[in-house]
Design an enzyme around this catalytic site. Structure first.
Site, PDB file in Angstrom:
ATOM      1  N   ASN A 206       0.851  -1.196   0.000  1.00  0.00           N
ATOM      2  CA  ASN A 206       0.000   0.000   0.000  1.00  0.00           C
ATOM      3  C   ASN A 206       0.887   1.248   0.000  1.00  0.00           C
ATOM      4  O   ASN A 206       2.116   1.152  -0.045  1.00  0.00           O
ATOM      5  CB  ASN A 206      -0.955  -0.025   1.193  1.00  0.00           C
ATOM      6  CG  ASN A 206      -0.193  -0.117   2.497  1.00  0.00           C
ATOM      7  OD1 ASN A 206       0.562   0.776   2.856  1.00  0.00           O
ATOM      8  ND2 ASN A 206      -0.360  -1.240   3.217  1.00  0.00           N
ATOM      9  N   LYS A 334     -13.531  -0.162  15.258  1.00  0.00           N
ATOM     10  CA  LYS A 334     -12.187  -0.750  15.426  1.00  0.00           C
ATOM     11  C   LYS A 334     -11.689  -0.547  16.853  1.00  0.00           C
ATOM     12  O   LYS A 334     -11.110  -1.443  17.459  1.00  0.00           O
ATOM     13  CB  LYS A 334     -11.198  -0.126  14.429  1.00  0.00           C
ATOM     14  CG  LYS A 334     -11.440  -0.616  13.002  1.00  0.00           C
ATOM     15  CD  LYS A 334     -10.523   0.015  11.970  1.00  0.00           C
ATOM     16  CE  LYS A 334     -10.960  -0.435  10.575  1.00  0.00           C
ATOM     17  NZ  LYS A 334     -10.307   0.256   9.484  1.00  0.00           N
TER      18      LYS A 334
HETATM   19  O1  PMT Z   1       2.981   5.963   6.713  1.00  0.00           O
HETATM   20  P1  PMT Z   1       2.394   7.284   6.261  1.00  0.00           P
HETATM   21  O2  PMT Z   1       2.611   7.528   4.786  1.00  0.00           O
HETATM   22  O3  PMT Z   1       2.873   8.421   7.112  1.00  0.00           O
HETATM   23  O4  PMT Z   1       0.815   7.205   6.450  1.00  0.00           O
HETATM   24  C1  PMT Z   1       0.256   7.144   7.719  1.00  0.00           C
HETATM   25  C2  PMT Z   1      -0.886   6.144   7.803  1.00  0.00           C
HETATM   26  C3  PMT Z   1      -2.032   6.597   6.907  1.00  0.00           C
HETATM   27  C4  PMT Z   1      -0.427   4.745   7.357  1.00  0.00           C
HETATM   28  C5  PMT Z   1      -1.353   6.102   9.302  1.00  0.00           C
HETATM   29  O5  PMT Z   1      -1.794   7.382   9.685  1.00  0.00           O
HETATM   30  C6  PMT Z   1      -2.493   5.097   9.496  1.00  0.00           C
HETATM   31  O6  PMT Z   1      -3.655   5.413   9.373  1.00  0.00           O
HETATM   32  N1  PMT Z   1      -2.134   3.816   9.814  1.00  0.00           N
HETATM   33  C7  PMT Z   1      -3.079   2.727   9.903  1.00  0.00           C
HETATM   34  C8  PMT Z   1      -3.458   2.271   8.513  1.00  0.00           C
HETATM   35  C9  PMT Z   1      -4.352   1.056   8.511  1.00  0.00           C
HETATM   36  O7  PMT Z   1      -3.914   0.009   8.153  1.00  0.00           O
HETATM   37  O8  PMT Z   1      -5.534   1.249   9.035  1.00  0.00           O
HETATM   38  P2  PMT Z   1      -6.660   0.066   9.142  1.00  0.00           P
HETATM   39  O9  PMT Z   1      -7.897   0.823   9.416  1.00  0.00           O
HETATM   40  O10 PMT Z   1      -6.605  -0.840   7.990  1.00  0.00           O
HETATM   41  O11 PMT Z   1      -6.202  -0.763  10.427  1.00  0.00           O
HETATM   42  C10 PMT Z   1      -6.658  -0.486  11.745  1.00  0.00           C
HETATM   43  C11 PMT Z   1      -5.571  -0.787  12.750  1.00  0.00           C
HETATM   44  O12 PMT Z   1      -5.332  -2.205  12.799  1.00  0.00           O
HETATM   45  C12 PMT Z   1      -4.236  -0.140  12.476  1.00  0.00           C
HETATM   46  O13 PMT Z   1      -3.680   0.246  13.712  1.00  0.00           O
HETATM   47  C13 PMT Z   1      -3.432  -1.259  11.838  1.00  0.00           C
HETATM   48  O14 PMT Z   1      -2.022  -1.114  12.137  1.00  0.00           O
HETATM   49  C14 PMT Z   1      -3.999  -2.489  12.538  1.00  0.00           C
HETATM   50  N2  PMT Z   1      -3.984  -3.713  11.718  1.00  0.00           N
HETATM   51  C15 PMT Z   1      -4.640  -3.754  10.529  1.00  0.00           C
HETATM   52  C16 PMT Z   1      -4.669  -4.931   9.816  1.00  0.00           C
HETATM   53  C17 PMT Z   1      -4.009  -6.061  10.323  1.00  0.00           C
HETATM   54  N3  PMT Z   1      -4.009  -7.212   9.654  1.00  0.00           N
HETATM   55  N4  PMT Z   1      -3.351  -5.991  11.493  1.00  0.00           N
HETATM   56  C18 PMT Z   1      -3.351  -4.844  12.194  1.00  0.00           C
HETATM   57  O15 PMT Z   1      -2.750  -4.790  13.277  1.00  0.00           O
END
Ligand code: PMT
Length: 396
Positions: A206, A334
């Site tokens: 991503n 979440k």
């Molecule tokens: O890295 P940059 O370019 O500075 O961008 C920052 C960012 C947009 C990546 C950051 O601000 C951000 O939003 N990070 C989380 C992105 C994400 O994967 O969000 P999500 O809504 O898909 O996941 C929710 C949470 O679960 C996150 O804390 C993620 O780390 C965690 N997760 C998700 C999927 C997975 N299989 N395992 C996880 O632990």
């Protein structure tokens, strides 16, 4: 974290007698106080006086018999905050030029805590361009400078050079210590994307640059925490003082995060972890065929949900949510389903927010409510998140 251990460095000037009151006041405030004197300082007031006032042995020599073989390291590691008072022109010059030819100067070189320098000397020595340059350089090097006051000097002149009163020095200690509110805490952060291999040359990933996670790591280190950063593949420089653990896939990230989970007081999952990976990773490069190609994906482990399930009392867990619609509803789901204490929600469509920018615009969510933050640099946001986690920790 409230500071406890104050290390007082004393160099040889007439103002040494004033430092007796400082050490006494610190002891009365129940701080642990240790004193290092230069040989010259010990000619103005004997170490025995400071031993009585600090209730601790006073260190003068680098190699005192029968004591710690590396006192400069032990003392530097022990200190939550260091104050050099009075700071003579000679010892300031040594600090600025990295000289380490006695116990005090060697210890100063090994300090990692907030440090305060209180120059006190004859006006002409203070105004000498060499001293002016050295004090300016000390400030650039991270010293908090408490400048001397005007008044009658021991050399019978009136001018600038007097060590300020004890209250001023105590305030300087309070202020400097507040800059390291995370001292003694362990912070584990994940950053960047994951890469899920399709074959030896292709992967699914991503747009995460790692900037947000790295900025939080930088802020945490600046606030005095010990920091471990589990980083997906990014093009960012490593951060001084932060232990970086490089990983590629979601499962690598899960292993690294879980190995460090028990160590951590604060855990922040800023990484953009792939929810799915190709079911098969081909051993050889996949060849082009006629027509379309089907790839089957399987679910990756949800690292954050796993951490939320086994979080211990005292640990504070912060997740992120990257959304493109229904930000609050999706992010709150979440926060609750992954048992987070705090969730930072950002929306890809908001200008200045999300992937690759140096700024972010987020909603900070806790179980008892939301706070919308303005556009902040990713490091400022890191500070806000860490301060919020400190508040949550206090309430646990
Ligand atoms: O890295 P940059 O370019 O500075 O961008 C920052 C960012 C947009 C990546 C950051 O601000 C951000 O939003 N990070 C989380 C992105 C994400 O994967 O969000 P999500 O809504 O898909 O996941 C929710 C949470 O679960 C996150 O804390 C993620 O780390 C965690 N997760 C998700 C999927 C997975 N299989 N395992 C996880 O632990």
């Amino acid at each position: 974290m409230e500071y406890q251990n104050v290390l007082v460095g004393i160099s040889g000037g007439i103002a040494v007698y004033k430092v007796c009151d400082l050490v006494s006041q610190l002891s009365k405030r129940n701080k642990n106080v240790k004193v290092i004197m230069t040989e010259h300082a010990a000619k103005f007031v004997g170490p025995v006086t400071f031993e009585a006032l600090s209730h601790n042995p006073v260190a003068v020599q680098m190699f005192d018999e029968g004591t710690d073989p590396i006192p400069h390291i032990t003392l530097a590691q022990w200190a939550d905050v260091f104050i050099l008072a009075p700071a003579t022109a000679n010892v300031i010059a040594k600090a600025v030029h990295g000289m380490a030819d006695d116990l005090l100067s060697s210890t100063m070189l090994a300090l990692t805590c907030p440090k305060i320098m209180c120059p006190a000397m004859n006006t002409h020595m203070l105004e000498n361009p060499a001293t002016v340059r050295n004090i300016a350089q000390a400030e650039k090097d991270g010293w908090n400078i408490v400048m001397p006051e005007y008044g009658h000097l021991a050399c019978m002149e009136s001018g600038k050079g007097r060590l300020p009163k004890t209250d001023v020095l105590l305030d300087a200690i309070e202020q400097a210590a507040a800059e390291h509110p995370l001292k003694g805490l362990h912070v584990l952060i994940s950053a960047g994307p994951t890469q899920e291999a399709l074959d030896p040359v292709r992967f699914l990933s991503n747009h995460s640059s790692g900037k947000q996670g790295y900025a939080i790591a930088k802020a945490a280190a600046r606030m005095g925490a010990e920091v471990r950063l589990v980083s997906g593949p990014v093009a960012l420089d490593r951060i001084d003082g932060v232990q970086t653990i490089p990983v590629k896939s979601a499962r690598d990230m899960q292993q690294a995060v879980e190995e460090n989970f028990d160590w951590a007081d604060f855990i922040i999952m800023a990484a953009a972890v792939a929810d799915y990976r190709p079911k098969q990773t081909a051993e050889q490069k996949i060849k082009k065929h006629e027509g379309s190609m089907m790839v089957e994906f399987v679910k990756n482990p949800d690292i954050l949900a796993g951490l939320g399930a086994k979080k211990k009392n005292g640990q504070v867990l912060c997740g992120f949510a990257m959304e493109t619609e229904n930000l609050e509803k999706n992010a709150r789901a979440k926060l609750e389903s992954k048992n987070c204490d705090l969730l930072i929600a950002n929306n890809l469509t908001t200008p200045g927010a999300g992937f690759q920018t140096d700024t972010n615009v987020v909603t900070m969510m806790k179980l008892d409510g939301n706070e919308q933050l303005p556009l902040l640099s990713k490091e400022e946001l890191g500070c806000r998140i860490l301060k919020e986690m400190m508040e949550i920790r206090k309430g646990k």
